[in-house]
Design a protein around this motif. Structure first.
Motif, short mmCIF file in Angstrom:
data_model
loop_
_atom_site.label_atom_id
_atom_site.label_comp_id
_atom_site.label_asym_id
_atom_site.label_seq_id
_atom_site.Cartn_x
_atom_site.Cartn_y
_atom_site.Cartn_z
N THR A 29 -18.70 9.36 1.23
CA THR A 29 -19.51 9.70 2.39
C THR A 29 -19.25 8.66 3.46
O THR A 29 -19.25 7.47 3.19
N GLY A 30 -18.97 9.10 4.67
CA GLY A 30 -18.75 8.17 5.77
C GLY A 30 -17.30 7.84 6.02
O GLY A 30 -16.97 7.17 7.00
N CYS A 31 -16.39 8.33 5.18
CA CYS A 31 -14.97 8.08 5.40
C CYS A 31 -14.45 9.08 6.43
O CYS A 31 -14.51 10.29 6.23
N VAL A 32 -13.92 8.56 7.53
CA VAL A 32 -13.30 9.40 8.55
C VAL A 32 -11.81 9.54 8.25
O VAL A 32 -11.25 10.62 8.28
N SER A 33 -11.17 8.42 7.91
CA SER A 33 -9.77 8.44 7.49
C SER A 33 -9.49 7.19 6.66
O SER A 33 -10.14 6.16 6.85
N TYR A 34 -8.51 7.32 5.77
CA TYR A 34 -8.18 6.22 4.87
C TYR A 34 -6.73 6.38 4.45
O TYR A 34 -6.39 7.33 3.74
N ASP A 35 -5.86 5.50 4.94
CA ASP A 35 -4.43 5.63 4.67
C ASP A 35 -3.80 4.27 4.41
O ASP A 35 -4.27 3.25 4.92
N PHE A 36 -2.72 4.29 3.64
CA PHE A 36 -1.89 3.11 3.44
C PHE A 36 -0.50 3.42 3.96
O PHE A 36 -0.01 4.54 3.83
N PHE A 37 0.13 2.41 4.52
CA PHE A 37 1.49 2.53 5.02
C PHE A 37 2.31 1.40 4.44
O PHE A 37 1.83 0.30 4.21
N GLU A 38 3.59 1.70 4.23
CA GLU A 38 4.53 0.76 3.67
C GLU A 38 5.54 0.41 4.77
O GLU A 38 6.05 1.29 5.44
N ASN A 39 5.81 -0.86 4.95
CA ASN A 39 6.76 -1.32 5.96
C ASN A 39 8.17 -0.87 5.56
O ASN A 39 8.66 -1.23 4.49
N GLU A 40 8.81 -0.09 6.41
CA GLU A 40 10.16 0.41 6.09
C GLU A 40 11.20 -0.70 6.06
O GLU A 40 12.23 -0.57 5.41
N LEU A 44 7.80 -5.24 0.64
CA LEU A 44 6.71 -6.04 0.07
C LEU A 44 5.42 -5.92 0.90
O LEU A 44 4.37 -6.35 0.46
N GLU A 45 5.51 -5.32 2.07
CA GLU A 45 4.38 -5.31 3.00
C GLU A 45 3.75 -3.92 3.13
O GLU A 45 4.45 -2.93 3.33
N PHE A 46 2.43 -3.89 3.03
CA PHE A 46 1.65 -2.67 3.13
C PHE A 46 0.52 -2.89 4.15
O PHE A 46 0.05 -4.01 4.32
N VAL A 47 0.10 -1.80 4.79
CA VAL A 47 -1.02 -1.87 5.73
C VAL A 47 -2.00 -0.76 5.40
O VAL A 47 -1.61 0.39 5.16
N SER A 48 -3.25 -1.11 5.40
CA SER A 48 -4.34 -0.15 5.23
C SER A 48 -4.92 0.13 6.62
O SER A 48 -5.21 -0.81 7.37
N VAL A 49 -5.09 1.41 6.93
CA VAL A 49 -5.75 1.80 8.18
C VAL A 49 -6.91 2.69 7.77
O VAL A 49 -6.71 3.78 7.24
#
Length: 91
Positions: A29-40, A44-49
């Motif tokens: 409840t309350g989640c508008v969006s939730y994603d992870f991205f991997e640096n191309e 070794l690097e990931f970002v959560s948005v």
């Protein structure tokens, strides 16, 4: 947003931990969006948005069992503490 850096050789295991968070977090409840991205350019690097309805929803997310499990699993996989930044939508 959060930037996570895996220890060398742990990127596949960290990717699994992050993928396991997607479904349960998106269903909160309350989640508008939730994603992870991997640096191309740097596997070794990931970002959560993440976007939450309000601060209370974001705080409730951090208190869920699936986040606690992910934190416990990811601890030894990270090269450093995650860099967490909070942003506000421009009005």
């Amino acid at each position: 947003m959060a930037r996570l850096t895996a220890r060398m050789g742990s990127e596949m295991a960290l990717r699994t931990v992050l993928r396991d968070l997607l479904g349960p977090s998106r269903n909160e409840t309350g989640c508008v969006s939730y994603d992870f991205f991997e640096n191309e350019d740097n596997p070794l690097e990931f970002v959560s948005v993440e976007q939450w309805r309000d601060q209370a929803a974001a705080e409730a997310h951090l208190a869920t069992p699936h986040v606690a499990t992910a934190i416990a699993r990811a601890g030894e996989l990270l090269a450093q503490a995650p860099l967490i930044q909070r942003f506000r939508e421009l009005a």
